[in-house]
Design an enzyme around this catalytic site. Sequence first.
Site, PDB file in Angstrom:
ATOM      1  N   ASP A   1       0.227   4.796   0.521  1.00  0.00           N
ATOM      2  CA  ASP A   1       0.055   5.856   1.511  1.00  0.00           C
ATOM      3  C   ASP A   1       0.150   5.331   2.939  1.00  0.00           C
ATOM      4  O   ASP A   1      -0.568   4.421   3.322  1.00  0.00           O
ATOM      5  CB  ASP A   1      -1.286   6.553   1.298  1.00  0.00           C
ATOM      6  CG  ASP A   1      -1.395   7.181  -0.089  1.00  0.00           C
ATOM      7  OD1 ASP A   1      -0.351   7.456  -0.704  1.00  0.00           O
ATOM      8  OD2 ASP A   1      -2.527   7.384  -0.560  1.00  0.00           O
TER       9      ASP A   1
ATOM     10  N   ASP B   1       0.873  -1.171   0.000  1.00  0.00           N
ATOM     11  CA  ASP B   1       0.000   0.000   0.000  1.00  0.00           C
ATOM     12  C   ASP B   1       0.907   1.217   0.000  1.00  0.00           C
ATOM     13  O   ASP B   1       1.897   1.259   0.737  1.00  0.00           O
ATOM     14  CB  ASP B   1      -0.892  -0.009   1.242  1.00  0.00           C
ATOM     15  CG  ASP B   1      -1.818   1.192   1.302  1.00  0.00           C
ATOM     16  OD1 ASP B   1      -2.386   1.563   0.248  1.00  0.00           O
ATOM     17  OD2 ASP B   1      -1.961   1.764   2.385  1.00  0.00           O
TER      18      ASP B   1
END
Length: 161
Positions: free
Chosen positions: A20, A18
């Site tokens: 962020d 992921d």
Amino acid sequence: MLRLVENHSLPRTAAFFDLDKTVIAKSSTLTFSKSFYRGGLISRRAALRTAYIQFVFLAGGADHDQMERMREYLSALCKGWNVAQVKELVAETLHDLIDPIIYDEAASLIEEHHAAGRDVVIVSTSGAEVVEPIGEMLGADRVVGPREGVGVVGGVTREVG
């Protein structure tokens, strides 16, 4: 005598990250808000609001509903943007804004997965114009997230797919 050799190659494997707050310390889209303001894509009010959203995002105090409202706000904010201008602003500020917020551990893990022969895939809810250059900079093999569509006058429309 001709001997057939069966190909028992191992299937390709991949590591998914992921983007962020996992690979980088902030929201990738919100990180560019000052650049988007300077480039005339967002108003001063929108820039201040994205700064507040970034604070809430960093503080980790947002629940699922708040995160969904933030995503919807950002999605609505980017509608009508000129795709070429977004790409240009991201390219101009990419290294200055993103290099300092890459987690060292994440960069090391990406290198380890590549060394082990795995593909590296970056996943994000930010638009491709933001995520693809970051993924390229990180050495990712692929990025997955919403695709931006180009409207009639070259503006951004969100298409999750």
